[in-house]
Scaffold this motif. Structure first.
Motif, PDB file in Angstrom:
ATOM      1  N   LEU A 189       0.810  -1.216   0.000  1.00 20.06           N
ATOM      2  CA  LEU A 189       0.000   0.000   0.000  1.00 20.06           C
ATOM      3  C   LEU A 189       0.847   1.273   0.000  1.00 20.06           C
ATOM      4  CD1 LEU A 189      -2.971  -0.936   2.367  1.00 20.06           C
ATOM      5  CD2 LEU A 189      -2.996  -0.680  -0.120  1.00 20.06           C
ATOM      6  N   PRO A 190       1.793   1.439   0.945  1.00 24.14           N
ATOM      7  CA  PRO A 190       2.635   2.640   0.859  1.00 24.14           C
ATOM      8  C   PRO A 190       3.518   2.658  -0.386  1.00 24.14           C
ATOM      9  CG  PRO A 190       3.437   1.154   2.561  1.00 24.14           C
ATOM     10  CD  PRO A 190       2.099   0.644   2.140  1.00 24.14           C
ATOM     11  N   ARG A 220      13.673  13.631 -12.698  1.00 25.80           N
ATOM     12  CA  ARG A 220      12.793  12.468 -12.846  1.00 25.80           C
ATOM     13  C   ARG A 220      11.579  12.556 -11.942  1.00 25.80           C
ATOM     14  NH1 ARG A 220      15.643   6.827 -13.009  1.00 25.80           N
ATOM     15  NH2 ARG A 220      13.527   6.396 -13.727  1.00 25.80           N
ATOM     16  N   SER A 221      11.183  13.732 -11.595  1.00 29.95           N
ATOM     17  CA  SER A 221       9.999  13.917 -10.763  1.00 29.95           C
ATOM     18  C   SER A 221       8.770  13.346 -11.460  1.00 29.95           C
ATOM     19  CB  SER A 221       9.786  15.410 -10.493  1.00 29.95           C
ATOM     20  OG  SER A 221       8.601  15.605  -9.764  1.00 29.95           O
ATOM     21  N   GLY A 222       8.000  12.565 -10.727  1.00 28.84           N
ATOM     22  CA  GLY A 222       6.787  11.964 -11.289  1.00 28.84           C
ATOM     23  C   GLY A 222       7.000  10.619 -11.929  1.00 28.84           C
ATOM     24  N   GLU A 223       8.256  10.136 -11.946  1.00 27.75           N
ATOM     25  CA  GLU A 223       8.546   8.831 -12.515  1.00 27.75           C
ATOM     26  C   GLU A 223       9.022   7.885 -11.414  1.00 27.75           C
ATOM     27  OE1 GLU A 223      11.280   8.930 -15.712  1.00 27.75           O
ATOM     28  OE2 GLU A 223      10.379  10.687 -16.669  1.00 27.75           O
ATOM     29  N   PRO A 224       8.753   6.578 -11.565  1.00 29.62           N
ATOM     30  CA  PRO A 224       9.281   5.619 -10.596  1.00 29.62           C
ATOM     31  C   PRO A 224      10.801   5.603 -10.664  1.00 29.62           C
ATOM     32  CG  PRO A 224       7.574   4.639 -11.987  1.00 29.62           C
ATOM     33  CD  PRO A 224       7.930   5.954 -12.604  1.00 29.62           C
ATOM     34  N   ILE A 225      11.468   5.474  -9.530  1.00 32.29           N
ATOM     35  CA  ILE A 225      12.917   5.386  -9.513  1.00 32.29           C
ATOM     36  C   ILE A 225      13.326   4.054  -8.908  1.00 32.29           C
ATOM     37  CG2 ILE A 225      13.289   7.884  -9.429  1.00 32.29           C
ATOM     38  CD1 ILE A 225      13.726   7.659  -6.441  1.00 32.29           C
ATOM     39  N   GLY A 279       3.752  -6.936  -5.338  1.00 30.02           N
ATOM     40  CA  GLY A 279       3.597  -6.647  -6.764  1.00 30.02           C
ATOM     41  C   GLY A 279       2.149  -6.541  -7.183  1.00 30.02           C
ATOM     42  N   VAL A 280       1.319  -7.454  -6.678  1.00 31.73           N
ATOM     43  CA  VAL A 280      -0.112  -7.421  -7.009  1.00 31.73           C
ATOM     44  C   VAL A 280      -0.754  -6.133  -6.516  1.00 31.73           C
ATOM     45  CG1 VAL A 280      -2.339  -8.513  -6.551  1.00 31.73           C
ATOM     46  CG2 VAL A 280      -0.355  -9.926  -7.080  1.00 31.73           C
ATOM     47  N   VAL A 281      -0.436  -5.751  -5.282  1.00 36.53           N
ATOM     48  CA  VAL A 281      -1.022  -4.535  -4.705  1.00 36.53           C
ATOM     49  C   VAL A 281      -0.593  -3.307  -5.495  1.00 36.53           C
ATOM     50  CG1 VAL A 281      -1.076  -3.041  -2.671  1.00 36.53           C
ATOM     51  CG2 VAL A 281      -1.232  -5.518  -2.402  1.00 36.53           C
ATOM     52  N   VAL A 282       0.697  -3.202  -5.805  1.00 38.07           N
ATOM     53  CA  VAL A 282       1.190  -2.028  -6.524  1.00 38.07           C
ATOM     54  C   VAL A 282       0.608  -1.970  -7.931  1.00 38.07           C
ATOM     55  CG1 VAL A 282       3.248  -0.917  -7.466  1.00 38.07           C
ATOM     56  CG2 VAL A 282       3.309  -1.904  -5.182  1.00 38.07           C
ATOM     57  N   ALA A 315      -1.563   1.400  -7.828  1.00 40.80           N
ATOM     58  CA  ALA A 315      -0.822   2.578  -8.307  1.00 40.80           C
ATOM     59  C   ALA A 315      -1.434   3.071  -9.614  1.00 40.80           C
ATOM     60  CB  ALA A 315       0.652   2.232  -8.486  1.00 40.80           C
ATOM     61  N   LYS A 316      -2.531   3.814  -9.499  1.00 38.58           N
ATOM     62  CA  LYS A 316      -3.273   4.265 -10.675  1.00 38.58           C
ATOM     63  C   LYS A 316      -2.760   5.593 -11.223  1.00 38.58           C
ATOM     64  CE  LYS A 316      -6.170   0.805 -10.440  1.00 38.58           C
ATOM     65  NZ  LYS A 316      -6.164  -0.273 -11.445  1.00 38.58           N
ATOM     66  N   HIS A 317      -1.801   6.227 -10.520  1.00 37.37           N
ATOM     67  CA  HIS A 317      -1.354   7.545 -10.958  1.00 37.37           C
ATOM     68  C   HIS A 317      -0.330   7.472 -12.092  1.00 37.37           C
ATOM     69  CE1 HIS A 317       0.940   6.126  -7.489  1.00 37.37           C
ATOM     70  NE2 HIS A 317       1.998   6.749  -7.983  1.00 37.37           N
ATOM     71  N   HIS A 318       0.157   6.274 -12.412  1.00 32.52           N
ATOM     72  CA  HIS A 318       0.958   6.121 -13.628  1.00 32.52           C
ATOM     73  C   HIS A 318       0.780   4.705 -14.149  1.00 32.52           C
ATOM     74  CE1 HIS A 318       3.885   4.013 -11.150  1.00 32.52           C
ATOM     75  NE2 HIS A 318       3.989   5.079 -10.378  1.00 32.52           N
ATOM     76  N   ALA A 319       1.120   4.529 -15.421  1.00 33.20           N
ATOM     77  CA  ALA A 319       0.778   3.279 -16.102  1.00 33.20           C
ATOM     78  C   ALA A 319       1.782   2.164 -15.845  1.00 33.20           C
ATOM     79  CB  ALA A 319       0.658   3.529 -17.611  1.00 33.20           C
TER      80      ALA A 319
END
Length: 206
Positions: free
Chosen positions: A18-19, A32-37, A67-70, A74-78
């Motif tokens: 969840l977090p 890289r703000s807004g991208e997964p790192i 992995g399933v939860v994320v 995580a709907k804010h990016h694809a």
């Protein structure tokens, strides 16, 4: 006891997922703000593996649950795991090398019948489960009839679980690793051909 361990592993993976789903892609990191790192993904994976080891839970189940939860939260990016796509291959290669080094070739003649029984029982379970699942979901009967044949390949998760089982039960480690590793080689060589046949000849049904 086994069900309790699995349930606790799922719970830990859910609580960490969840977090992770909320933070991924939201941490400011220069351009890289807004991208997964990469640090986000690896950090949560290492925390999950460490807690699983301390609590004597399954790190594989914890990681799968995370992995399933994320992936679903995580709907804010694809692509929440885009950061690790470039570094996964060295870990995968190292994992398979370690697994292959655990194979006892001298045990193959003795375990040959058990390997065959495992492959047949696993295949029958997958095909029957897919057929039943398709029926319960009200899907086209052809999906339940042919989809199971596309799900026969076996690789990472099975190897990971076999290594864990061998570590947990050292007295059975030789049999466990021989059966799982031998069946993985056989299925990885044969199953893609079967999948290809289904997709080429039965794709209209699916």
């Amino acid at each position: 006891l086994g069900l309790l361990e699995i349930g606790q592993s799922v719970l830990l993976g859910f609580l960490l997922g969840l977090p992770m789903a909320f933070l991924t892609g939201r941490i400011e990191f220069g351009a890289r703000s807004g991208e997964p790192i990469l640090a986000e993904s690896l950090g949560f994976v290492f925390v999950g593996a460490g807690l699983a080891d301390v609590l004597e839970l399954s790190p594989v189940v914890v990681a799968i649950t995370m992995g399933v939860v994320v992936a679903n939260a995580a709907k804010h990016h694809a692509r929440p795991f885009a950061a690790i796509e470039g570094v996964e291959w060295p870990f995968m290669i190292l994992f398979f090398v370690i697994a292959g080094a655990s194979l006892h070739v001298d045990a193959l003649p003795t375990a040959g019948g058990l390997v065959l029984c495992y492959i047949l029982a696993r295949g029958a379970g997958i095909v029957a489960g897919t057929w039943l699942g398709a029926r319960l979901a009200g899907l086209d009967p052809n999906i339940g009839k042919w989809l199971g044949l596309c799900l026969l390949p076996q690789a990472g998760v099975a190897l990971g679980m076999s290594l864990m089982a061998a570590h947990r039960f050292p007295e059975f480690s030789q049999v466990i690793l021989t059966v799982v590793l031998s069946s993985t080689v056989a299925l990885e060589l044969s199953s893609p051909l079967l999948t290809r046949w289904v997709l080429l000849n039965r794709s209209a049904s699916l």
